[in-house]
Design a protein around this motif. Sequence first.
Motif, PDB file in Angstrom:
ATOM      1  N   TYR A 144      43.457 -35.738  64.275  1.00  0.00           N
ATOM      2  CA  TYR A 144      43.960 -37.107  64.253  1.00  0.00           C
ATOM      3  C   TYR A 144      45.193 -37.248  65.141  1.00  0.00           C
ATOM      4  N   THR A 145      45.399 -38.459  65.671  1.00  0.00           N
ATOM      5  CA  THR A 145      46.666 -38.779  66.321  1.00  0.00           C
ATOM      6  C   THR A 145      47.725 -39.029  65.258  1.00  0.00           C
ATOM      7  N   ARG A 146      48.948 -39.154  65.708  1.00  0.00           N
ATOM      8  CA  ARG A 146      50.039 -39.446  64.776  1.00  0.00           C
ATOM      9  C   ARG A 146      49.802 -40.778  64.049  1.00  0.00           C
ATOM     10  N   GLU A 147      49.121 -41.714  64.732  1.00  0.00           N
ATOM     11  CA  GLU A 147      48.851 -43.022  64.129  1.00  0.00           C
ATOM     12  C   GLU A 147      47.641 -43.010  63.215  1.00  0.00           C
ATOM     13  N   GLY A 148      46.965 -41.852  63.098  1.00  0.00           N
ATOM     14  CA  GLY A 148      45.826 -41.743  62.205  1.00  0.00           C
ATOM     15  C   GLY A 148      44.480 -42.013  62.859  1.00  0.00           C
ATOM     16  N   LYS A 149      44.440 -42.057  64.184  1.00  0.00           N
ATOM     17  CA  LYS A 149      43.173 -42.267  64.885  1.00  0.00           C
ATOM     18  C   LYS A 149      42.410 -40.947  64.963  1.00  0.00           C
ATOM     19  N   LEU A 150      41.149 -40.939  64.537  1.00  0.00           N
ATOM     20  CA  LEU A 150      40.326 -39.733  64.555  1.00  0.00           C
ATOM     21  C   LEU A 150      39.767 -39.528  65.962  1.00  0.00           C
ATOM     22  N   VAL A 151      40.084 -38.391  66.584  1.00  0.00           N
ATOM     23  CA  VAL A 151      39.654 -38.157  67.961  1.00  0.00           C
ATOM     24  C   VAL A 151      38.555 -37.116  68.077  1.00  0.00           C
ATOM     25  N   ARG A 188      37.147 -40.205  70.538  1.00  0.00           N
ATOM     26  CA  ARG A 188      38.036 -41.155  71.198  1.00  0.00           C
ATOM     27  C   ARG A 188      39.006 -40.412  72.116  1.00  0.00           C
ATOM     28  N   ASP A 189      39.573 -41.153  73.065  1.00  0.00           N
ATOM     29  CA  ASP A 189      40.580 -40.591  73.961  1.00  0.00           C
ATOM     30  C   ASP A 189      41.859 -40.303  73.163  1.00  0.00           C
ATOM     31  N   PHE A 190      42.740 -39.487  73.715  1.00  0.00           N
ATOM     32  CA  PHE A 190      43.937 -39.070  72.991  1.00  0.00           C
ATOM     33  C   PHE A 190      44.996 -38.625  73.983  1.00  0.00           C
ATOM     34  N   ASP A 191      46.207 -38.465  73.477  1.00  0.00           N
ATOM     35  CA  ASP A 191      47.364 -38.099  74.292  1.00  0.00           C
ATOM     36  C   ASP A 191      47.875 -36.732  73.842  1.00  0.00           C
ATOM     37  N   LEU A 192      47.735 -35.726  74.700  1.00  0.00           N
ATOM     38  CA  LEU A 192      48.172 -34.370  74.342  1.00  0.00           C
ATOM     39  C   LEU A 192      49.684 -34.189  74.459  1.00  0.00           C
ATOM     40  N   GLU A 200      29.354 -44.006  79.265  1.00  0.00           N
ATOM     41  CA  GLU A 200      30.186 -44.909  78.467  1.00  0.00           C
ATOM     42  C   GLU A 200      29.360 -46.099  77.992  1.00  0.00           C
ATOM     43  N   GLU A 201      29.397 -46.336  76.680  1.00  0.00           N
ATOM     44  CA  GLU A 201      28.673 -47.467  76.090  1.00  0.00           C
ATOM     45  C   GLU A 201      29.527 -48.111  75.007  1.00  0.00           C
ATOM     46  N   GLU A 202      29.253 -49.391  74.710  1.00  0.00           N
ATOM     47  CA  GLU A 202      29.916 -50.086  73.624  1.00  0.00           C
ATOM     48  C   GLU A 202      29.041 -50.039  72.371  1.00  0.00           C
ATOM     49  N   GLY A 203      29.681 -50.027  71.196  1.00  0.00           N
ATOM     50  CA  GLY A 203      28.922 -49.985  69.951  1.00  0.00           C
ATOM     51  C   GLY A 203      29.814 -50.276  68.759  1.00  0.00           C
ATOM     52  N   PHE A 204      29.244 -50.158  67.557  1.00  0.00           N
ATOM     53  CA  PHE A 204      30.011 -50.370  66.328  1.00  0.00           C
ATOM     54  C   PHE A 204      30.998 -49.224  66.127  1.00  0.00           C
ATOM     55  N   GLU A 205      31.980 -49.437  65.254  1.00  0.00           N
ATOM     56  CA  GLU A 205      33.037 -48.434  65.094  1.00  0.00           C
ATOM     57  C   GLU A 205      33.517 -48.366  63.656  1.00  0.00           C
ATOM     58  N   HIS A 206      33.731 -47.127  63.161  1.00  0.00           N
ATOM     59  CA  HIS A 206      34.443 -46.889  61.913  1.00  0.00           C
ATOM     60  C   HIS A 206      34.942 -45.447  61.968  1.00  0.00           C
ATOM     61  N   GLN A 207      35.816 -45.071  61.035  1.00  0.00           N
ATOM     62  CA  GLN A 207      36.255 -43.686  60.908  1.00  0.00           C
ATOM     63  C   GLN A 207      36.742 -43.450  59.492  1.00  0.00           C
ATOM     64  N   MET A 208      36.702 -42.176  59.052  1.00  0.00           N
ATOM     65  CA  MET A 208      37.300 -41.787  57.789  1.00  0.00           C
ATOM     66  C   MET A 208      38.783 -41.523  58.018  1.00  0.00           C
ATOM     67  N   ASP A 209      39.625 -42.117  57.184  1.00  0.00           N
ATOM     68  CA  ASP A 209      41.061 -41.938  57.310  1.00  0.00           C
ATOM     69  C   ASP A 209      41.526 -40.693  56.568  1.00  0.00           C
ATOM     70  N   LEU A 210      42.720 -40.226  56.902  1.00  0.00           N
ATOM     71  CA  LEU A 210      43.337 -39.143  56.155  1.00  0.00           C
ATOM     72  C   LEU A 210      43.479 -39.545  54.696  1.00  0.00           C
ATOM     73  N   LYS A 211      43.206 -38.605  53.791  1.00  0.00           N
ATOM     74  CA  LYS A 211      43.214 -38.917  52.371  1.00  0.00           C
ATOM     75  C   LYS A 211      44.595 -38.762  51.735  1.00  0.00           C
ATOM     76  N   THR A 212      45.477 -38.026  52.363  1.00  0.00           N
ATOM     77  CA  THR A 212      46.789 -37.765  51.772  1.00  0.00           C
ATOM     78  C   THR A 212      47.891 -38.009  52.790  1.00  0.00           C
TER      79      THR A 212
END
Length: 290
Positions: free
Chosen positions: A267-274, A238-242, A110-122
């Motif tokens: 993606y999660t329902r909230e749009g988080k890329l896992v 990223r972590d996620f909830d099944l 486990e390490e800390e770092g910068f963060e970004h993700q591509m969002d759903l397009k539609t």
Amino acid sequence: MTGIDDLLSMLDVDKTNENEFTGLSITIGSPNVFGGQVLAQSINAAYKSIKNNRVLHSLHAYFLEPGHLEIPIVYKVTEMRNGGSFSTRRVTALQNDKTIFILAASFHKEEEGFEHQMDLKTAVKQPEELLSWEDMLEQMGDFLPGKLKAFLEIERPIDFKPTMIVNPLDKEDLPPLNQVWFRVKGDAKELDLSTKQEILTYISDYNILNATLYPNGSKANFGNMQMASLDHSMWFFRDFDLSDWLLYDMDSPNSFGARGFARGHIYTREGKLVASVAQEGLMRPIKKNR
């Protein structure tokens, strides 16, 4: 399998020797072992050799031979490297001493770092608005082709809800896109991350090659094609909830030479890329005897 307990029991391989494990198979409706099962059991075996709490971040695998459902699969884990930040494992799966599958997996501290993700397009319909595979079988079963109906009749530990229902009788060319919501059946709230990754890997081999068929739907279908997974790569972010719905957003950039390439983002329902997935599959037209 009817729920998460059955799935967890199947994915958990038994230790037989040092760094050697054995797994059993359960059909999903095809005559051979499901590729997602071999992937997930391999990850289960590899995790048993990780002693420093590192987390799987990527895997790359090749399917070499069809797996036989009645023969136990032996998984041999090789410790390739234990570095300061990463641990690498190679897993070889065998039946009757014949290699059917190979996998390389990397685990990261486990390490800390910068963060970004591509969002759903539609915009995407929510799962509450859609029919599940079980709903489709109940409402349309009498009108479905025999092979598709038999496939949907298999009990599964996962609910699937496609955002678009493709009628195989329409024989229509469609865009190379596929979106499917999924969720495990049963209580998944207390699962640790390694177990959730194994389940996600199992699920990731479902649905993805459909996107390679859609652009040629006027000619190609599961009834006149020989299809099989050739390789599989996956990256975990990223972590996620099944226990809640996740969206598998898939596309196919190319098919050529009896092979189709597809990729997917989960993606999660909230749009988080896992997680992200890439796979090439065999798409061989079945030649009719004249």
